[in-house]
Write a protein that holds these residues in place. Structure first.
Motif, PDB file in Angstrom:
ATOM      1  N   MET A   1       0.841  -1.176   0.000  1.00  0.00           N
ATOM      2  CA  MET A   1       0.000   0.000   0.000  1.00  0.00           C
ATOM      3  C   MET A   1       0.887   1.241   0.000  1.00  0.00           C
ATOM      4  O   MET A   1       1.739   1.393   0.855  1.00  0.00           O
ATOM      5  N   PRO A   2       0.682   2.143  -0.955  1.00  0.00           N
ATOM      6  CA  PRO A   2       1.518   3.340  -1.013  1.00  0.00           C
ATOM      7  C   PRO A   2       1.075   4.389   0.005  1.00  0.00           C
ATOM      8  O   PRO A   2      -0.044   4.353   0.512  1.00  0.00           O
ATOM      9  N   TYR A   3       1.982   5.332   0.281  1.00  0.00           N
ATOM     10  CA  TYR A   3       1.650   6.444   1.157  1.00  0.00           C
ATOM     11  C   TYR A   3       0.725   7.404   0.420  1.00  0.00           C
ATOM     12  O   TYR A   3       0.764   7.504  -0.806  1.00  0.00           O
ATOM     13  N   SER A   4      -0.082   8.134   1.152  1.00  0.00           N
ATOM     14  CA  SER A   4      -1.021   9.054   0.516  1.00  0.00           C
ATOM     15  C   SER A   4      -0.347  10.362   0.107  1.00  0.00           C
ATOM     16  O   SER A   4      -0.967  11.199  -0.527  1.00  0.00           O
ATOM     17  N   MET A   5       0.920  10.523   0.480  1.00  0.00           N
ATOM     18  CA  MET A   5       1.654  11.744   0.148  1.00  0.00           C
ATOM     19  C   MET A   5       3.035  11.343  -0.367  1.00  0.00           C
ATOM     20  O   MET A   5       3.695  10.506   0.244  1.00  0.00           O
ATOM     21  N   LYS A   6       3.453  11.931  -1.473  1.00  0.00           N
ATOM     22  CA  LYS A   6       4.767  11.595  -2.029  1.00  0.00           C
ATOM     23  C   LYS A   6       5.774  12.659  -1.634  1.00  0.00           C
ATOM     24  O   LYS A   6       5.515  13.858  -1.764  1.00  0.00           O
ATOM     25  N   VAL A   7       6.922  12.198  -1.148  1.00  0.00           N
ATOM     26  CA  VAL A   7       8.014  13.104  -0.822  1.00  0.00           C
ATOM     27  C   VAL A   7       9.281  12.559  -1.461  1.00  0.00           C
ATOM     28  O   VAL A   7       9.473  11.352  -1.543  1.00  0.00           O
ATOM     29  N   GLY A   9      13.628  13.217  -1.715  1.00  0.00           N
ATOM     30  CA  GLY A   9      14.756  13.837  -1.041  1.00  0.00           C
ATOM     31  C   GLY A   9      15.206  12.983   0.126  1.00  0.00           C
ATOM     32  O   GLY A   9      14.615  11.950   0.436  1.00  0.00           O
ATOM     33  N   ASP A  10      16.275  13.447   0.771  1.00  0.00           N
ATOM     34  CA  ASP A  10      16.842  12.660   1.867  1.00  0.00           C
ATOM     35  C   ASP A  10      16.599  13.308   3.230  1.00  0.00           C
ATOM     36  O   ASP A  10      17.237  12.962   4.201  1.00  0.00           O
ATOM     37  N   LYS A  11      15.652  14.247   3.317  1.00  0.00           N
ATOM     38  CA  LYS A  11      15.343  14.893   4.597  1.00  0.00           C
ATOM     39  C   LYS A  11      14.100  14.304   5.246  1.00  0.00           C
ATOM     40  O   LYS A  11      13.555  14.872   6.184  1.00  0.00           O
ATOM     41  N   TYR A  12      13.631  13.175   4.759  1.00  0.00           N
ATOM     42  CA  TYR A  12      12.385  12.595   5.229  1.00  0.00           C
ATOM     43  C   TYR A  12      12.587  11.167   5.705  1.00  0.00           C
ATOM     44  O   TYR A  12      13.425  10.442   5.179  1.00  0.00           O
ATOM     45  N   ALA A  13      11.783  10.781   6.699  1.00  0.00           N
ATOM     46  CA  ALA A  13      11.757   9.396   7.171  1.00  0.00           C
ATOM     47  C   ALA A  13      10.294   8.992   7.285  1.00  0.00           C
ATOM     48  O   ALA A  13       9.454   9.778   7.745  1.00  0.00           O
ATOM     49  N   ASP A 101      19.146  14.275  11.800  1.00  0.00           N
ATOM     50  CA  ASP A 101      19.259  14.804  13.156  1.00  0.00           C
ATOM     51  C   ASP A 101      17.910  14.628  13.866  1.00  0.00           C
ATOM     52  O   ASP A 101      16.933  15.293  13.525  1.00  0.00           O
ATOM     53  N   THR A 102      17.855  13.753  14.857  1.00  0.00           N
ATOM     54  CA  THR A 102      16.576  13.440  15.506  1.00  0.00           C
ATOM     55  C   THR A 102      16.065  14.574  16.387  1.00  0.00           C
ATOM     56  O   THR A 102      14.901  14.560  16.774  1.00  0.00           O
ATOM     57  N   ASP A 103      16.891  15.554  16.705  1.00  0.00           N
ATOM     58  CA  ASP A 103      16.434  16.687  17.505  1.00  0.00           C
ATOM     59  C   ASP A 103      15.611  17.674  16.681  1.00  0.00           C
ATOM     60  O   ASP A 103      14.850  18.466  17.240  1.00  0.00           O
ATOM     61  N   ASN A 104      15.767  17.645  15.354  1.00  0.00           N
ATOM     62  CA  ASN A 104      15.077  18.593  14.480  1.00  0.00           C
ATOM     63  C   ASN A 104      14.018  17.918  13.617  1.00  0.00           C
ATOM     64  O   ASN A 104      13.726  18.383  12.524  1.00  0.00           O
ATOM     65  N   LEU A 105      13.433  16.824  14.101  1.00  0.00           N
ATOM     66  CA  LEU A 105      12.411  16.124  13.326  1.00  0.00           C
ATOM     67  C   LEU A 105      11.022  16.636  13.691  1.00  0.00           C
ATOM     68  O   LEU A 105      10.706  16.835  14.861  1.00  0.00           O
ATOM     69  N   TYR A 106      10.211  16.851  12.668  1.00  0.00           N
ATOM     70  CA  TYR A 106       8.831  17.294  12.824  1.00  0.00           C
ATOM     71  C   TYR A 106       7.915  16.313  12.110  1.00  0.00           C
ATOM     72  O   TYR A 106       8.303  15.695  11.118  1.00  0.00           O
ATOM     73  N   ILE A 107       6.705  16.203  12.595  1.00  0.00           N
ATOM     74  CA  ILE A 107       5.718  15.349  11.935  1.00  0.00           C
ATOM     75  C   ILE A 107       5.109  16.148  10.796  1.00  0.00           C
ATOM     76  O   ILE A 107       4.269  17.021  11.003  1.00  0.00           O
ATOM     77  N   VAL A 137      -7.012  -0.471  11.375  1.00  0.00           N
ATOM     78  CA  VAL A 137      -6.641   0.884  10.961  1.00  0.00           C
ATOM     79  C   VAL A 137      -5.197   0.880  10.483  1.00  0.00           C
ATOM     80  O   VAL A 137      -4.357   0.193  11.055  1.00  0.00           O
ATOM     81  N   HIS A 138      -4.939   1.652   9.427  1.00  0.00           N
ATOM     82  CA  HIS A 138      -3.572   1.887   8.961  1.00  0.00           C
ATOM     83  C   HIS A 138      -3.153   3.284   9.427  1.00  0.00           C
ATOM     84  O   HIS A 138      -3.907   4.242   9.287  1.00  0.00           O
ATOM     85  N   ILE A 139      -1.929   3.395   9.968  1.00  0.00           N
ATOM     86  CA  ILE A 139      -1.370   4.690  10.371  1.00  0.00           C
ATOM     87  C   ILE A 139      -0.113   4.932   9.543  1.00  0.00           C
ATOM     88  O   ILE A 139       0.762   4.074   9.487  1.00  0.00           O
ATOM     89  N   GLU A 140      -0.033   6.078   8.902  1.00  0.00           N
ATOM     90  CA  GLU A 140       1.172   6.426   8.148  1.00  0.00           C
ATOM     91  C   GLU A 140       1.751   7.722   8.691  1.00  0.00           C
ATOM     92  O   GLU A 140       1.019   8.645   9.025  1.00  0.00           O
ATOM     93  N   VAL A 141       3.090   7.749   8.791  1.00  0.00           N
ATOM     94  CA  VAL A 141       3.800   8.897   9.364  1.00  0.00           C
ATOM     95  C   VAL A 141       4.949   9.271   8.443  1.00  0.00           C
ATOM     96  O   VAL A 141       5.686   8.389   7.979  1.00  0.00           O
ATOM     97  N   ILE A 142       5.104  10.550   8.174  1.00  0.00           N
ATOM     98  CA  ILE A 142       6.272  11.060   7.452  1.00  0.00           C
ATOM     99  C   ILE A 142       6.893  12.149   8.323  1.00  0.00           C
ATOM    100  O   ILE A 142       6.238  13.136   8.661  1.00  0.00           O
TER     101      ILE A 142
END
Length: 151
Positions: A1-7, A9-13, A101-107, A137-142
């Motif tokens: 199942m694909p994510y509902s939002m495409k990103v 680059g290498d700044k995303y997890a 950098d895990t200190d500067n991660l935002y949802i 339920v499916h939960i997706e996080v970027i």
């Protein structure tokens, strides 16, 4: 199942929780409350929900939801908070693996989607049976790494 939002680059997890045995209605409200938060703040918020110190403001599915001081209608979805916390920790581990950098991660994106419905039948008296439905339920996080200038 694909994510509902495409990103790109290498700044995303990213992380995905599939077929979790939690309520869709509570998950939708909790995901809305978490969107845009710093990762550490979101983890603290979820732990406070599990301890029932802070409530989640409800904006949808409000039938018979009582008011909480300072936020309006709200509840303490403990089970949903535990599962979403696991998905966030998994996304954080994916970010560490990508050397972010895990200190500067935002949802940047978090969503709850309807999963599969498992049906089974329970026998009843007089030769009858009733259907038992288990909704998932499916939960997706970027997560997005932001520099201090972008905040």
């Amino acid at each position: 199942m694909p994510y509902s939002m495409k990103v790109e680059g290498d700044k995303y997890a990213k992380s995905f929780g599939r077929d979790l045995p939690i309520s869709l209605k509570d998950s939708v409200n909790l995901c809305r409350a978490l969107k845009g938060m710093r990762l550490e703040d979101a983890k603290d918020y979820l732990e406070d929900i599990i301890k029932k110190k802070r409530a989640v403001p409800y904006f949808r599915y409000l039938d018979s939801v009582s008011h909480r001081r300072g936020i309006g209608p709200g509840r303490y979805p403990v089970k949903e908070a535990k599962y979403i916390l696991k998905v966030l920790e998994n996304a954080e581990a994916n970010a560490e693996d990508k050397d972010l950098d895990t200190d500067n991660l935002y949802i940047m994106h978090i969503a709850a989607n309807k999963g599969e419905v498992y049906k089974r039948y329970v026998p009843r008296a007089m030769g009858r049976s009733v259907e038992l439905r288990r909704e998932r339920v499916h939960i997706e996080v970027i997560l997005e790494e932001r520099t201090p200038e972008e905040e």
